[in-house]
Design an enzyme around this catalytic site. Sequence first.
Site, PDB file in Angstrom:
ATOM      1  CB  VAL A   1     -11.398 -56.608 -50.574  1.00 19.64           C
ATOM      2  CG1 VAL A   1     -11.966 -55.503 -49.707  1.00 19.64           C
ATOM      3  CG2 VAL A   1      -9.926 -56.332 -50.896  1.00 19.64           C
TER       4      VAL A   1
ATOM      5  CG  ASP B   1      -2.686 -56.261 -46.455  1.00 21.20           C
ATOM      6  OD1 ASP B   1      -2.759 -55.367 -45.609  1.00 21.20           O
ATOM      7  OD2 ASP B   1      -3.054 -57.430 -46.226  1.00 21.20           O
TER       8      ASP B   1
ATOM      9  CE  LYS C   1      -6.598 -55.362 -47.486  1.00 15.87           C
ATOM     10  NZ  LYS C   1      -6.449 -56.611 -46.719  1.00 15.87           N
TER      11      LYS C   1
ATOM     12  CG  ASP D   1      -6.978 -65.831 -53.699  1.00 18.42           C
ATOM     13  OD1 ASP D   1      -6.214 -64.849 -53.572  1.00 18.42           O
ATOM     14  OD2 ASP D   1      -6.759 -66.933 -53.174  1.00 18.42           O
TER      15      ASP D   1
HETATM   16  P1  IMP Z   1       1.157 -57.550 -49.056  1.00 16.86           P
HETATM   17  O1  IMP Z   1       2.465 -58.210 -49.324  1.00 16.86           O
HETATM   18  O2  IMP Z   1       0.682 -57.741 -47.643  1.00 16.86           O
HETATM   19  O3  IMP Z   1       1.096 -56.091 -49.480  1.00 16.86           O
HETATM   20  O4  IMP Z   1       0.061 -58.339 -49.852  1.00 16.86           O
HETATM   21  C1  IMP Z   1       0.105 -58.436 -51.199  1.00 16.86           C
HETATM   22  C2  IMP Z   1      -0.708 -59.603 -51.702  1.00 16.86           C
HETATM   23  O5  IMP Z   1      -1.512 -60.195 -50.696  1.00 16.86           O
HETATM   24  C3  IMP Z   1      -1.668 -59.107 -52.752  1.00 16.86           C
HETATM   25  O6  IMP Z   1      -1.052 -59.089 -54.016  1.00 16.86           O
HETATM   26  C4  IMP Z   1      -2.789 -60.101 -52.636  1.00 16.86           C
HETATM   27  O7  IMP Z   1      -2.518 -61.241 -53.414  1.00 16.86           O
HETATM   28  C5  IMP Z   1      -2.797 -60.502 -51.180  1.00 16.86           C
HETATM   29  N1  IMP Z   1      -3.798 -59.730 -50.413  1.00 16.86           N
HETATM   30  C6  IMP Z   1      -3.583 -58.689 -49.578  1.00 16.86           C
HETATM   31  N2  IMP Z   1      -4.725 -58.216 -49.061  1.00 16.86           N
HETATM   32  C7  IMP Z   1      -5.714 -58.975 -49.600  1.00 16.86           C
HETATM   33  C8  IMP Z   1      -7.157 -58.958 -49.471  1.00 16.86           C
HETATM   34  O8  IMP Z   1      -7.785 -58.147 -48.774  1.00 16.86           O
HETATM   35  N3  IMP Z   1      -7.818 -59.902 -50.191  1.00 16.86           N
HETATM   36  C9  IMP Z   1      -7.191 -60.820 -50.993  1.00 16.86           C
HETATM   37  N4  IMP Z   1      -5.856 -60.864 -51.142  1.00 16.86           N
HETATM   38  C10 IMP Z   1      -5.130 -59.951 -50.454  1.00 16.86           C
END
Ligand code: IMP
Length: 189
Positions: free
Chosen positions: A150, A100, A128, A156
Site C-alpha cells: 500500500v 508488516d 497487515k 511510499d
Molecule cells: P516491517 O519491518 O516489515 O514491519 O516493515 C516496516 C516498514 O516497512 C514500514 O514502516 C514501512 O516503511 C515499510 N512498509 C511495509 N509495508 C509497506 C507497504 O505496504 N507499503 C509501503 N511501505 C511498507
Amino acid sequence: MKVAKILISEDEIQAKLAEMGAAITKDYEGKDLLMIGILKGAFVVLADLARHVRLPVETDFMAVSSYHGGTHSSGVVRILKDLDQEIEGRNIMIVEDIIDTGHTLKYLLRTLAVRKPATLSLAALLIKDDVERPDFDIQYEGFHIPNEFVIGYGLDYNEQYRNLPYVGVMDTNSTSSPTDVQEGFKLVD
Ligand code: IMP
Ligand code: MG
C-alpha cells in the site's frame, strides 16, 4: 497506473485517528508522554494523531531503514537517526505507519527497552493481516489490511506517494513513471 484502488479514505483515516487519540488522552491523563514517530513513514500519522491527543505530549523521531527501495522487507534494520533525548523513566509510545513483517518493531522494541523507559506502548495505523511475525502487543491499532503493498498517508514506493491523503493499493505489476504518480492524485477528485 500505479494506484489500483483506494483502500482507506481520508475521512476513514481521520475518524480512526480521532478514536485512537481519545483512547490515548484517557490512558495518559496526568502522565508525561513522549510520542516517537518512526521516519519516514510515520511523519503523517504522528502529526495527525498527536493533534487528537488532548494532553501536553512531547514528540521525537527515529529513522530506521528496513527497506531498500523495493516492496520487500530485507530484515536488516539500521538506525539512520536516533532520538534527540533520553527516555529513561519516561512513558514512551512508538508510532508506526504500518506493521508488516515486524522486523523494524522487533528491533526497535529491543533497542528502546535497553534504555529503561518507565512504560513503552505502540500505536500503528495499519497492520497487515496474514503475515507471520513476532507477537507484539499493539495498544492503539488503526486498521487491519490485506497483505498487499500500500501507498499514501506517509507510505511510499521509491519515495513517492507519501503525501496522498488516503491509503491506496498499489498495482505492483506495472512500472513507475511520473504520469502514474499524477494519476494517484487524480483519484481523490
Ligand atoms: P516491517 O519491518 O516489515 O514491519 O516493515 C516496516 C516498514 O516497512 C514500514 O514502516 C514501512 O516503511 C515499510 N512498509 C511495509 N509495508 C509497506 C507497504 O505496504 N507499503 C509501503 N511501505 C511498507
Ligand atoms: Mg516506515
